[in-house]
Design an enzyme around this catalytic site. Structure first.
Site, short mmCIF file in Angstrom:
data_model
loop_
_atom_site.label_atom_id
_atom_site.label_comp_id
_atom_site.label_asym_id
_atom_site.label_seq_id
_atom_site.Cartn_x
_atom_site.Cartn_y
_atom_site.Cartn_z
N MET A 16 0.86 -1.17 0.00
CA MET A 16 0.00 0.00 0.00
C MET A 16 0.90 1.23 0.00
SD MET A 16 -2.95 1.32 -0.19
CE MET A 16 -4.14 0.04 0.19
N GLY A 45 5.79 -5.39 -7.86
CA GLY A 45 5.16 -6.53 -8.51
C GLY A 45 3.73 -6.26 -8.91
N LYS A 214 28.43 -10.95 -17.68
CA LYS A 214 28.01 -11.82 -16.58
C LYS A 214 27.04 -12.91 -17.05
CE LYS A 214 28.49 -8.32 -12.89
NZ LYS A 214 29.29 -9.04 -11.87
N GLY A 215 26.58 -12.81 -18.30
CA GLY A 215 25.75 -13.86 -18.83
C GLY A 215 24.32 -13.48 -19.15
N LEU A 223 16.67 5.47 -18.86
CA LEU A 223 17.40 6.72 -18.64
C LEU A 223 16.48 7.92 -18.42
CD1 LEU A 223 20.01 6.08 -21.47
CD2 LEU A 223 20.40 5.81 -19.00
N GLU A 226 15.86 10.79 -20.91
CA GLU A 226 16.79 10.55 -22.01
C GLU A 226 16.45 9.27 -22.78
OE1 GLU A 226 20.80 10.69 -20.58
OE2 GLU A 226 20.37 12.38 -19.25
N GLY A 227 15.36 8.61 -22.42
CA GLY A 227 14.94 7.41 -23.13
C GLY A 227 15.53 6.15 -22.55
N GLY A 253 9.04 3.11 -13.84
CA GLY A 253 9.82 1.94 -14.17
C GLY A 253 8.98 0.68 -14.26
N ASP A 254 7.96 0.60 -13.40
CA ASP A 254 7.07 -0.56 -13.44
C ASP A 254 6.27 -0.58 -14.74
OD1 ASP A 254 7.95 -1.25 -10.89
OD2 ASP A 254 6.38 -0.05 -9.92
#
Length: 312
Positions: A16, A45, A214-215, A223, A226-227, A253-254
């Site tokens: 919440m 999530g 790292k794989g 960014l 800035e895309g 970001g989510d």
């Protein structure tokens, strides 16, 4: 994008969000008057699950809430958006997670108290195995125990699913998790922590290369205004921003990660998927609240931005 809807499983946190709006952030030890307070369903999530569902994806959520009013509100918010919540468990031993968000000038600072999110365990991933088997992409973040994230990534790969890892909040990661991730999506500060390398403009590709080494299958660095930048076996490229009037960056970001997961599930090439994700994020920041601000599929398809900067 192909006719069959995207199918995405999100394994992660439900919180919440207690959002306090102020004209300016207080200094340490200072008290300022707030303009408003909002109680808004959130958690990385849950935000990503709602965003994916609004984009038309069949969306499975695996996570944990407390046996309290906040937990019930979070489940209702997911269900209202069309998220399948059968695999979200309710625990009596911890309260629902809470995020305290201070919002001023269109930017935010956040403190998260995990609560019931700490009770999202590897056995919950195994219990949801059949639901994971029915999706194309598994979307992960780091607001639940790391051992659960690892179990989810391993299960996804055993089942032949694509893994998108949003490494937030930033922390050191075991080498195996990099190798299990098809796509990792750090922002600039997360990239610096994970790579141990400066990630300013002239050093961005080099920092991203550290993660590729790292794989990881490919690295997509967000960014902000800035895309985004992409580094894969095909090389480095930039994807342009979609300029908008920013109201609230909470959940940006989510929104991006959900858009990326949906686009990849529907078969878009990586650069096209990142562009689509950028449009989802751009629309999300024009509205208050993480989940409430997530756009629909139609809104994203109709949105092309204005005065869009050229790709580099």
């Amino acid at each position: 994008m192909k006719e069959r809807p995207a199918r995405v499983a999100v394994i992660g946190s439900l919180n919440m969000d207690v959002v306090v709006q102020t004209s300016r952030p207080p200094q340490m030890g200072e008290t300022v008057l707030g303009e408003a307070v909002h109680f808004i369903p959130g958690g990385k999530g849950a935000n990503q699950a709602v965003a994916a569902a609004r984009l038309g994806a069949h969306t499975e959520m695996i996570g944990s809430v407390g046996c309290d009013p906040f937990g019930q509100s979070l489940l209702e918010s997911l269900q209202k958006s069309g998220v399948e919540t059968t695999a979200v468990k309710t625990v009596s031993t911890a309260p629902t997670g809470v995020a305290s968000i201070q919002l001023s000038g269109g930017d935010n600072s956040i403190i998260v108290v995990p609560g019931a999110n700490s009770h999202c365990l590897p056995e919950d991933v195994e219990a949801g195995r059949e639901r994971i088997a029915g999706v194309d992409v598994v979307l992960l973040q780091l607001e639940i125990p790391l051992e659960t994230v690892m179990a989810a990534a391993r299960t996804a790969k055993e089942l032949g699913k694509k893994v998108v890892l949003n490494p937030a909040p930033a922390r050191e990661l075991p080498g195996e998790l990099y190798r299990l991730a098809d796509v990792i999506t750090p922002n600039r500060s997360e990239l610096e922590l994970l790579s141990g390398h400066p990630a300013q403009e002239e050093e961005l590709a080099e920092a991203m290369q550290v993660l590729l080494d790292k794989g990881v299958g490919c690295v997509v660095t967000t960014l902000g205004e800035e895309g985004a930048a992409i580094l894969s076996a095909e090389g480095f490229r930039r994807v342009a921003v979609h300029p908008v009037d920013v109201v609230d960056t909470t959940g940006a970001g989510d929104a991006f990660n959900a858009g990326l997961a949906c686009a990849l599930s529907e078969g878009l090439e990586l650069a096209e998927a990142v562009d689509y994700a950028g449009r989802v994020a751009a629309l999300a920041v024009t509205r208050l609240g993480a989940q409430e601000g997530m756009p629909t599929r139609r809104e994203v398809e109709d949105f092309h931005g204005t005065e869009r900067k050229d790709d580099k």
